[in-house]
Design a protein around this motif. Sequence first.
Motif, PDB file in Angstrom:
ATOM      1  N   CYS A  18      46.701  41.244  41.068  1.00 28.95           N
ATOM      2  CA  CYS A  18      46.906  39.810  41.274  1.00 28.95           C
ATOM      3  C   CYS A  18      47.062  39.486  42.755  1.00 28.95           C
ATOM      4  O   CYS A  18      46.488  38.519  43.258  1.00 28.95           O
ATOM      5  N   SER A  19      47.807  40.301  43.473  1.00 35.08           N
ATOM      6  CA  SER A  19      48.029  40.078  44.905  1.00 35.08           C
ATOM      7  C   SER A  19      46.746  40.236  45.702  1.00 35.08           C
ATOM      8  O   SER A  19      46.482  39.456  46.628  1.00 35.08           O
ATOM      9  N   LEU A  20      45.959  41.225  45.365  1.00 35.45           N
ATOM     10  CA  LEU A  20      44.708  41.451  46.092  1.00 35.45           C
ATOM     11  C   LEU A  20      43.684  40.358  45.818  1.00 35.45           C
ATOM     12  O   LEU A  20      42.973  39.929  46.719  1.00 35.45           O
ATOM     13  N   VAL A  21      43.635  39.871  44.585  1.00 34.94           N
ATOM     14  CA  VAL A  21      42.733  38.768  44.258  1.00 34.94           C
ATOM     15  C   VAL A  21      43.169  37.519  45.014  1.00 34.94           C
ATOM     16  O   VAL A  21      42.345  36.796  45.571  1.00 34.94           O
ATOM     17  N   ALA A  24      42.166  37.776  48.606  1.00 32.67           N
ATOM     18  CA  ALA A  24      40.715  37.651  48.780  1.00 32.67           C
ATOM     19  C   ALA A  24      40.292  36.196  48.887  1.00 32.67           C
ATOM     20  O   ALA A  24      39.307  35.878  49.557  1.00 32.67           O
ATOM     21  N   LEU A  25      41.035  35.296  48.273  1.00 30.42           N
ATOM     22  CA  LEU A  25      40.722  33.866  48.356  1.00 30.42           C
ATOM     23  C   LEU A  25      40.839  33.349  49.791  1.00 30.42           C
ATOM     24  O   LEU A  25      40.184  32.387  50.158  1.00 30.42           O
ATOM     25  N   SER A  26      41.671  34.013  50.590  1.00 27.07           N
ATOM     26  CA  SER A  26      41.826  33.603  51.990  1.00 27.07           C
ATOM     27  C   SER A  26      40.910  34.400  52.918  1.00 27.07           C
ATOM     28  O   SER A  26      40.954  34.233  54.128  1.00 27.07           O
ATOM     29  N   SER A  34      48.683  37.636  50.663  1.00 22.75           N
ATOM     30  CA  SER A  34      48.809  37.174  49.291  1.00 22.75           C
ATOM     31  C   SER A  34      50.028  36.282  49.113  1.00 22.75           C
ATOM     32  O   SER A  34      51.077  36.521  49.706  1.00 22.75           O
ATOM     33  N   ALA A  35      49.902  35.277  48.265  1.00 25.63           N
ATOM     34  CA  ALA A  35      51.033  34.405  47.953  1.00 25.63           C
ATOM     35  C   ALA A  35      51.912  35.008  46.861  1.00 25.63           C
ATOM     36  O   ALA A  35      52.973  34.487  46.560  1.00 25.63           O
ATOM     37  N   ILE A  36      51.470  36.113  46.280  1.00 23.47           N
ATOM     38  CA  ILE A  36      52.232  36.786  45.226  1.00 23.47           C
ATOM     39  C   ILE A  36      52.743  38.119  45.763  1.00 23.47           C
ATOM     40  O   ILE A  36      51.971  38.902  46.315  1.00 23.47           O
ATOM     41  N   ASN A  37      54.029  38.371  45.582  1.00 23.97           N
ATOM     42  CA  ASN A  37      54.610  39.629  46.007  1.00 23.97           C
ATOM     43  C   ASN A  37      55.199  40.326  44.778  1.00 23.97           C
ATOM     44  O   ASN A  37      56.129  39.826  44.163  1.00 23.97           O
ATOM     45  N   ILE A  38      54.619  41.456  44.425  1.00 22.23           N
ATOM     46  CA  ILE A  38      55.106  42.252  43.301  1.00 22.23           C
ATOM     47  C   ILE A  38      55.914  43.403  43.882  1.00 22.23           C
ATOM     48  O   ILE A  38      55.431  44.140  44.738  1.00 22.23           O
ATOM     49  N   LYS A 121      43.517  35.339  35.877  1.00 22.65           N
ATOM     50  CA  LYS A 121      42.267  35.808  35.285  1.00 22.65           C
ATOM     51  C   LYS A 121      42.054  37.301  35.499  1.00 22.65           C
ATOM     52  O   LYS A 121      41.265  37.926  34.801  1.00 22.65           O
ATOM     53  N   TYR A 122      42.730  37.871  36.493  1.00 25.11           N
ATOM     54  CA  TYR A 122      42.497  39.267  36.850  1.00 25.11           C
ATOM     55  C   TYR A 122      43.660  40.196  36.527  1.00 25.11           C
ATOM     56  O   TYR A 122      43.537  41.403  36.694  1.00 25.11           O
ATOM     57  N   CYS A 123      44.775  39.668  36.074  1.00 28.54           N
ATOM     58  CA  CYS A 123      45.909  40.527  35.708  1.00 28.54           C
ATOM     59  C   CYS A 123      45.527  41.326  34.462  1.00 28.54           C
ATOM     60  O   CYS A 123      45.319  40.746  33.396  1.00 28.54           O
ATOM     61  N   PRO A 124      45.427  42.659  34.566  1.00 35.47           N
ATOM     62  CA  PRO A 124      44.950  43.451  33.430  1.00 35.47           C
ATOM     63  C   PRO A 124      45.920  43.495  32.247  1.00 35.47           C
ATOM     64  O   PRO A 124      45.532  43.882  31.149  1.00 35.47           O
ATOM     65  N   HIS A 125      47.163  43.066  32.465  1.00 33.23           N
ATOM     66  CA  HIS A 125      48.156  43.138  31.389  1.00 33.23           C
ATOM     67  C   HIS A 125      48.676  41.758  30.989  1.00 33.23           C
ATOM     68  O   HIS A 125      49.689  41.658  30.292  1.00 33.23           O
ATOM     69  N   ASN A 126      47.992  40.708  31.467  1.00 28.13           N
ATOM     70  CA  ASN A 126      48.336  39.328  31.103  1.00 28.13           C
ATOM     71  C   ASN A 126      49.796  38.974  31.388  1.00 28.13           C
ATOM     72  O   ASN A 126      50.441  38.284  30.597  1.00 28.13           O
TER      73      ASN A 126
END
Length: 134
Positions: A18-21, A24-26, A34-38, A121-126
Amino acid sequence: MAKRLRYDMNACLGCHTCSLVCSALSGYHSLGASAINIKTKGGLQGKFVCVVCSGCTENISCMEACKTGALKARTGGGVVLDKSKCIGCKECISSCTTRAIHYSDNLDHPIICRQCGTCTKYCPHNCLYLEEVE
């Protein structure tokens, strides 16, 4: 109807897809863009947590701290960044109550979730999903 990003981290394995996707938008393929930090709650076997804009609808502290009006309220919650008005003061970062905003030196502006839902859309575990809000 507007949508806002939500998550359920019970199935998260920390793959950072999710973070890498998001980055990539930027135009960058970096966790730093990334705007998401896991991250883990602690230790190698700790559960994962998601640090991302909560989509405030009232008392939007980052927007209130912005001196130039570069942050505007987004329908459904959160903010939209007008990069042309941002002066890089970083006041939005220190004012964010969830600590979800960080600054990218490469992009020369703060990284803030746009609530676009591409990551879902890309999180493999929803683990990530969009919630409809009024």
